[in-house]
Design an enzyme around this catalytic site. Structure first.
Site, short mmCIF file in Angstrom:
data_model
loop_
_atom_site.label_atom_id
_atom_site.label_comp_id
_atom_site.label_asym_id
_atom_site.label_seq_id
_atom_site.Cartn_x
_atom_site.Cartn_y
_atom_site.Cartn_z
N CYS A 76 0.51 -0.82 0.04
CA CYS A 76 -0.29 -0.21 0.30
C CYS A 76 1.00 0.93 0.16
O CYS A 76 1.28 1.15 0.89
CB CYS A 76 -0.89 -0.10 1.28
N CYS A 215 -5.59 6.64 -2.79
CA CYS A 215 -4.56 5.14 -3.43
C CYS A 215 -3.26 5.49 -3.52
O CYS A 215 -3.34 5.47 -4.71
CB CYS A 215 -5.12 4.34 -3.92
#
Length: 283
Positions: A76, A215
């Site tokens: 991530c 994101c």
């Protein structure tokens, strides 16, 4: 057992952070910990759980990442930026860090007290023209995987994205996320170019199964596509998302992106002890 935690976010992409160097939780417990603690109405709430653990490949430490549904995430980007700040502030590493992730080594750098920059995993798969059909409508689409195993991202242009109907966009995102063209599923990055080297993006994330405020790997995948298509310069590209602005810098060699950097803010929201009585740590 009482667990110490930090709650952090990077441009609104939020995480619960545990230090397994101290807590020593069995790895098989972590999916359940993620599902319990990331539930927004019943517990702390987050897009994902990040766990700091001992390195095995020569890094400063290892980052284990679990989506809010308990599934394993390869990596991530915003989480890695937050974990670099966590590592720095807890004395696990210095201004420059090497973090082991499931998708490969990620290097990070502290720019100031809140701003962190990481080198994202390399694009290992890039398909600039990979249109898909949903409900009889053909959508322009590109496909990118970062790292190995690759983090899958679909990149889809969407006209007037800022004013799009939330429910319609969510349903489209869900259908693309589960599309048969993506055997691993895909994070879906809708975008609209709003200026020179300026893009607005919304990402429907696999594992969260909804839109997130930002994101990092999605932003990197988006700018990879737009750079190779000649739509942005690849340098200092600003990507606006619901939770804030991220900046992507690329290095290009011919038809390949060889280096991909993500810069953005971090925020330590809370530090404390988990007292959630629904969290079961026994077999």
């Amino acid at each position: 057992m009482v667990l110490k935690f930090w709650k952090m976010n990077g441009a609104g992409n939020d995480f619960v952070v545990l230090n397994n160097l101290e807590e020593r939780l069995p790895v098989e417990f972590l999916p359940q910990v993620a599902r319990t603690l990331c539930e927004r109405h019943l517990s702390i709430g987050a897009d994902g759980l990040m766990v700091v653990d001992a390195p095995t490949q020569g890094g400063d430490y290892k980052m284990l990442f679990f989506n809010s549904d308990g599934s394993v995430g390869e990596m991530c980007g915003n989480g890695a930026r937050c974990i670099c700040r966590y590592g720095y502030e807890n004395g696990l590493a210095g201004d420059t860090q090497t973090v082991e992730t499931t998708a490969g080594i990620v290097t990070g750098r502290r720019i100031d007290s809140r701003l962190y920059r990481i080198r994202l995993n390399d694009p290992t798969t890039v398909k600039l023209d990979a249109p898909i059909e949903v409900d009889g409508v053909r959508y322009a689409c590109s496909y990118v995987e970062l790292g190995d195993p690759g983090i899958p991202h679909a990149v889809v242009p969407y006209h007037d994205l800022k004013n799009a109907c939330e429910n319609e966009l969510r349903e489209l995102g869900r259908k693309i996320r589960w599309h048969s063209a993506f055997p691993k599923g895909a994070n879906v990055n809708f975008y609209e170019i709003i200026g020179e080297d300026r893009v607005f993006e919304r990402t429907f994330e696999r594992g969260v199964e909804d839109f997130t405020y930002a994101c990092g790997t999605g932003t990197g995948s988006l700018v990879t596509v737009l750079t190779l298509q000649g739509k942005v310069s690849g340098q200092g590209v600003q990507v606006d998302m619901t939770g804030g602005t991220l900046v992507i810098d690329t290095e290009r060699r011919g038809s390949r992106i060889t280096d991909l950097y993500l810069t953005g803010p971090t925020n330590i929201v809370a530090k404390g002890e988990v007292t959630d009585e629904d969290l079961c740590l026994a077999k």
